[in-house]
Each structure stands twice: as structure tokens, then as C-alpha cells.
Design an enzyme around this catalytic site. Structure first.
Site, mmCIF file in Angstrom:
data_model
loop_
_atom_site.group_PDB
_atom_site.id
_atom_site.type_symbol
_atom_site.label_atom_id
_atom_site.label_comp_id
_atom_site.label_asym_id
_atom_site.label_seq_id
_atom_site.Cartn_x
_atom_site.Cartn_y
_atom_site.Cartn_z
ATOM 1 N N GLY A 23 0.995 -1.452 -0.129
ATOM 2 C CA GLY A 23 0.028 -0.277 -0.147
ATOM 3 C C GLY A 23 1.077 1.275 -0.087
ATOM 4 O O GLY A 23 1.955 1.726 -0.485
ATOM 5 N N CYS A 24 0.274 2.527 0.377
ATOM 6 C CA CYS A 24 0.596 4.042 0.358
ATOM 7 C C CYS A 24 2.303 3.540 1.218
ATOM 8 O O CYS A 24 2.223 3.397 2.548
ATOM 9 C CB CYS A 24 0.046 3.989 1.239
ATOM 10 S SG CYS A 24 1.094 6.301 0.990
#
Length: 216
Positions: free
Chosen positions: A51-52
């Protein structure tokens, strides 16, 4: 009309991303011989995408034995990826982190536990609202021993959850450091709405699960 345009845009976006992942150059990345990063001053390096990278950087920076975490890009088939280019899904890269750690304090196996324990391991192409191939989960191995650790833990988790684990397993090739403003993003931007509503809650959930791994 707006909803129709949005739907068409999403179809085009994910179509581009799917083509990027099936690109022959991308397949070659998956089949390449792993590159092992040598120890430097007694410190090792490990690479993860989940993810981020703002979120993942923050999580690993709180783990005992970790000296530094750098945000960047890995897993793709293009050179010199940027935030803008990787977000198109066409480069094959995912937002990733380089974890610099002391193997005498924390093992690679524990770092893999941190990886799986700090995400939704069944979500494909993203984490939470961050969706797209640039946010997909990848664990990078540098040798056969690391690959075995990853595959055994992934298999055990799949059995425990009775579900398919989304994380891809890639041979490590190259880590591209992200733009300066991405580094230590949470520390520098504590009031950012994304940090407040996504990154910090994600870290707190991890901390509650693994309090013994958190630095004093």
C-alpha cells in the site's frame, strides 16, 4: 453522466494496470535471478511493498532493530520511476520501502511477520482506499533462504485465514528512492488528513497486535 465517466475512467485505468502486469518485460522481472544486497557496517536491507509507502515507512521505523526506512519504488520494468509515472500503473512498480536493520536484533523472518501483521493480507492491488497495481503487496527476496521464509509464512497465513494471500513474491532487483518530500512524510506532516485518518490508525492497529516489537 459523472458516474458513467468515472466508471469508464476506472475501467481504462485498471485495464492499463493489468496490461502492465502481463507485459513480457514485467514477467522477466518476476523470473529474474535475485540480487543480494551485502551487509554494510553490520546492517542488512530488506524490501517490502504494502500500500502507501507513507504508512509502511512509519510502521517499520517503530520496530526494534530497524535503523532507517526509505520510501521508494520497486518491482517494475522501467528505469527511474517517479511518483507520477508509477501511479499510472504502467511502469510495473509498486510503492515500496527499504528497511535498514540490525540482523543481530531483528531477523528477516520477524520483518516478514511485521509485513503480514500490518496489512489486510487478502486485499488485491491495494490497501484500504489506496487501490491500483502501484499499491499492490509484494515481498522481495534476495536469496533462497529468504524466499523459503516468505513462502512458508505466506502458506501458513493462508491456511490460518482459509483465504488467498494477495502478496506477490518477487526476486529483488532494484530499489529506486522516492522524491525527497515522501521521506519521513508522517513525521513532517502529522496534521495531514491522510496521516490522521489512514496512516496513524494503521500503525496503532499494528502496535496493538505486536507491542513487544515496538521500540521503547
Amino acid at each position: 453522466m459523472k458516474s458513467l465517466i468515472l466508471s469508464l475512467s476506472l475501467i481504462v485505468l485498471f485495464s492499463c494496470q493489468n496490461k502492465a502486469q502481463s507485459n513480457p518485460k514485467q514477467q522477466a522481472v518476476k523470473m529474474a535471478k535475485p540480487i543480494e544486497v551485502p551487509l554494510k557496517d553490520g546492517k542488512a536491507k530488506a524490501y517490502f511493498a504494502s500500500g502507501c509507502f507513507w504508512c509502511v515507512e512509519n510502521i517499520y521505523e517503530h520496530v526494534k532493530g530497524v535503523d532507517q526506512v526509505i520510501s521508494g519504488y520497486a518491482g517494475g520494468h522501467t528505469k527511474n520511476p517517479t511518483y507520477e509515472s508509477s501511479n499510472t500503473g504502467k511502469t510495473g512498480h509498486a510503492e515500496a520501502v527499504e528497511v535498514i536493520y540490525d540482523p543481530n536484533v531483528v531477523s528477516f523472518a520477524t520483518l516478514v511477520d511485521v509485513y503480514f501483521g500490518s496489512q489486510n493480507p487478502t486485499q488485491v492491488n491495494g490497501q484500504g482506499g489506496d487501490r491500483g497495481s502501484q499499491y499492490r503487496s509484494i515481498i522481495f527476496y534476495q536469496n533462497d533462504a529468504q524466499k523459503k521464509i516468505i513462502e512458508e509464512k505466506k502458506s501458513a497465513l493462508a491456511k490460518k485465514l482459509d483465504a488467498t494471500i494477495a502478496a506477490e513474491v518477487y526476486p529483488f532487483q532494484k530499489f529506486w528512492i522516492a522524491e525527497d518530500y515522501h521521506q519521513d512524510y508522517e513525521k513532517k506532516n502529522p496534521q495531514n488528513p491522510y496521516i490522521q485518518n489512514v496512516s496513524i490508525p494503521r500503525y496503532e492497529r499494528f502496535k496493538a497486535k505486536f507491542p513487544e516489537l515496538i521500540k521503547d
